[in-house]
Design a protein around this motif. Structure first.
Motif, mmCIF file in Angstrom:
data_model
loop_
_atom_site.group_PDB
_atom_site.id
_atom_site.type_symbol
_atom_site.label_atom_id
_atom_site.label_comp_id
_atom_site.label_asym_id
_atom_site.label_seq_id
_atom_site.Cartn_x
_atom_site.Cartn_y
_atom_site.Cartn_z
ATOM 1 N N GLN A 10 -12.964 6.378 15.800
ATOM 2 C CA GLN A 10 -12.638 5.089 16.408
ATOM 3 C C GLN A 10 -11.174 4.709 16.146
ATOM 4 O O GLN A 10 -10.770 3.599 16.402
ATOM 5 N N GLY A 25 -13.414 -0.847 15.654
ATOM 6 C CA GLY A 25 -14.714 -0.371 16.074
ATOM 7 C C GLY A 25 -15.881 -1.096 15.427
ATOM 8 O O GLY A 25 -15.728 -2.001 14.608
ATOM 9 N N TYR A 43 -17.586 -6.052 13.995
ATOM 10 C CA TYR A 43 -16.508 -5.355 14.687
ATOM 11 C C TYR A 43 -15.251 -5.603 13.871
ATOM 12 O O TYR A 43 -14.953 -6.745 13.525
#
Length: 52
Positions: A10, A25, A43
């Motif tokens: 990510q 991510g 997140y």
């Protein structure tokens, strides 16, 4: 608290265009608050500080 990425890869490598590596991510969170176990999802964005 332990924050763990949910997916690999990510990271967004912006070294060429802007000179920084930026990570963002989906994450899972585990730990304890006042002795009680807690879990969560979230997140996260992580990037190095910009030079002043």
């Amino acid at each position: 608290m332990t924050v763990t990425p949910d997916l690999v890869d990510q990271e967004l490598n912006l070294l060429s265009p802007v000179g920084a590596v930026h990570w963002e991510g989906s994450v899972s969170v585990r730990g304890e608050i006042a002795g009680s176990p807690v879990t969560g999802i979230g997140y996260t964005e992580i990037h190095p500080p910009r030079p002043t």
